[in-house]
Motif scaffolding. Sequence first.
Motif, PDB file in Angstrom:
ATOM      1  N   SER A 132       0.826  -1.204   0.000  1.00  6.40           N
ATOM      2  CA  SER A 132       0.000   0.000   0.000  1.00  6.40           C
ATOM      3  C   SER A 132       0.863   1.257   0.000  1.00  6.40           C
ATOM      4  O   SER A 132       0.601   2.207  -0.750  1.00  6.40           O
ATOM      5  CB  SER A 132      -0.929  -0.010   1.220  1.00  6.40           C
ATOM      6  N   ASN A 136       0.904   4.214  -2.847  1.00  8.29           N
ATOM      7  CA  ASN A 136       0.609   5.593  -2.474  1.00  8.29           C
ATOM      8  C   ASN A 136       1.779   6.518  -2.746  1.00  8.29           C
ATOM      9  O   ASN A 136       1.591   7.673  -3.130  1.00  8.29           O
ATOM     10  CB  ASN A 136       0.228   5.685  -0.989  1.00  8.29           C
ATOM     11  N   ALA A 192     -10.132   1.467   3.977  1.00  9.09           N
ATOM     12  CA  ALA A 192      -9.034   2.379   3.650  1.00  9.09           C
ATOM     13  C   ALA A 192      -9.544   3.759   3.268  1.00  9.09           C
ATOM     14  O   ALA A 192      -8.943   4.779   3.637  1.00  9.09           O
ATOM     15  CB  ALA A 192      -8.199   1.795   2.514  1.00  9.09           C
ATOM     16  N   THR A 205      -5.374   4.999  -3.833  1.00 14.21           N
ATOM     17  CA  THR A 205      -4.594   3.896  -3.301  1.00 14.21           C
ATOM     18  C   THR A 205      -5.499   2.727  -2.935  1.00 14.21           C
ATOM     19  O   THR A 205      -5.175   1.562  -3.203  1.00 14.21           O
ATOM     20  CB  THR A 205      -3.787   4.333  -2.071  1.00 14.21           C
ATOM     21  N   MET A 209      -5.377  -1.107  -4.456  1.00  9.54           N
ATOM     22  CA  MET A 209      -5.284  -2.295  -3.616  1.00  9.54           C
ATOM     23  C   MET A 209      -6.479  -3.225  -3.855  1.00  9.54           C
ATOM     24  O   MET A 209      -6.317  -4.451  -3.927  1.00  9.54           O
ATOM     25  CB  MET A 209      -5.200  -1.899  -2.144  1.00  9.54           C
TER      26      MET A 209
END
Length: 261
Positions: A132, A136, A192, A205, A209
């Motif tokens: 992650s 990002n 998230a 992001t 994912m």
Amino acid sequence: MRKQPRWAPDPETYAARKSATDDTFRVVADREAQVRDTGVWWTEVDTSRMVPGDTERAWRGFRAHLPELVWNAARLEGNSFTLPEVRTLLTGVTVGDHPAGEERQVLALGEAYGTLRDLVGYGRFHIDKSTSDRLNRIVARHETPDAGRFRGEGTLRRGGSELLRTRFAGLQERIAESGDPRLQALIYFCSAARTRFYTAGNVRTALLMMTGILISNGFDAITVPGVRRLELDHALDTLVTLDDATELMSFLVDCAISSET
């Protein structure tokens, strides 16, 4: 005969088709545990119409449609690049008449999706903080000096980084308990997006994912068309206001089904 789209073309039509039933206080047996682990709660969402396939086929389809995925992700951020312009830009040719910030955003998304393609292709995609952070770091590199670091880990030493790491660990445990990759992807995205682990690029992001989880398990990537941004914004507002992820999960499933028909 051309099928009518299922999404609303304007705010009035969208509001009119919403159910008048107030389901804010739905009873969820596992609600407290859901919120403790992920920061959000949800009721049962039917994912059965998202049909699994071969992982290799899903990965090849992802590669083939990468420009479209970049374009739609950029449109959700208000980016004005058209699909042909995105295709051109991703080949290394500059496109004029756009703000420099928009061009950087498209290029960053293109690199991030390319990185995801390689991670999945080489079997190196994992649902972990390192993956992650890496994604990002790419998508948000032009927006914050703390790209790739949880809030509180970078230049601004505040924001509860320890709490965020604890939340991420709880999210990983909750996902591991689910044997359905579709639900795993939905839970990850909603958690998230609600928790906002980073100072910038959180939704992008989370989308990356979620895509990695899906294609690693033989499911096609979920594409949120730019024309459905109103619905996405409404579902995100519900998520942030009530911590209720059900509407957002159902919306994402509908986007997945719509792209297959």
